[in-house]
Design an enzyme around this catalytic site. Sequence first.
Site, PDB file in Angstrom:
ATOM      1  N   ASP A   1     -64.273 -52.528  77.103  1.00 39.09           N
ATOM      2  CA  ASP A   1     -64.072 -52.757  75.669  1.00 39.09           C
ATOM      3  C   ASP A   1     -65.020 -51.903  74.838  1.00 39.09           C
ATOM      4  OD1 ASP A   1     -62.315 -54.618  76.565  1.00 39.09           O
ATOM      5  OD2 ASP A   1     -63.343 -56.351  75.721  1.00 39.09           O
TER       6      ASP A   1
ATOM      7  N   HIS B   1     -58.121 -52.772  77.347  1.00 40.87           N
ATOM      8  CA  HIS B   1     -57.041 -53.395  76.565  1.00 40.87           C
ATOM      9  C   HIS B   1     -56.331 -52.339  75.742  1.00 40.87           C
ATOM     10  CE1 HIS B   1     -58.677 -57.446  77.144  1.00 40.87           C
ATOM     11  NE2 HIS B   1     -59.863 -56.974  76.784  1.00 40.87           N
TER      12      HIS B   1
HETATM   13 FE    FE Z   1     -64.497 -57.945  75.906  1.00 43.66          FE
END
Ligand code: FE
Length: 236
Positions: free
Chosen positions: A140, A181
């Site tokens: 992330d 993601h």
């Molecule tokens: Fe995270």
Amino acid sequence: PGLTMYQLFDGKGENEGGSSTFTYLISCDTSKRAILIDPVLEQVERDSTLINTLGLSLKYCLNTHCHADHVTGSGQLKQIFSECQSCISQASGAKADIYFEPNQKFEWAPGHVLNILATPGHTSGCVCFYDSQLGVFTGDTLMIGGCGRTDFQEGDADQLYDSVYERLFVLPDDTIVYPAHDYKGNTSSTIGVEKTTNPRLSKTKSDFVKIMENLNLSYPGKIDIAVPANMKCGVF
Ligand code: FE
């Protein structure tokens, strides 16, 4: 180059029942050793079926950080594959079988090494995994046209900016970026593209910090379940 990689995806987004997490299965074609980067609990059956179908032996589950949006699959995968060990950075404070140190070279199969890049900012224990042939697995820290939030856990926008500039934007421009993601259907990017077009990180540090302070995002739905579970990171 003697490696095979699968990019797997968990669902479409929190509201449609998935976490939009990419899990990466990487295997060595000669030794048949395999690793999973950021496995998701709800996808353990998918991952274990694929590993068995391909005739691989799962050696390590690597976590880029202590996730707040999903529970890691490391623990269940360790129960299915008895040789498998869970890994996370020492700085995460989470429990695991193996703890990564900054700048460590992690040889997961003969001749196959991942460089552990310490990239605090989204959480203080965030790491990225760099393979000079495959690319960089950014968790992330750096996402396609974005980055992870810095408004919970040990989030620190200033630190995230420095991590990206000092550890990631110094990699060759054609390095492929594989994030943890994506919420828009993208699957990969490159360091060169993110350096020049990332709407947050192509800005100055002070502009970046202002952007991150004004995102006004909602409280993550699963954080109160996911963080305590992930602090155990598959050690039972
Ligand atoms: Fe995270």
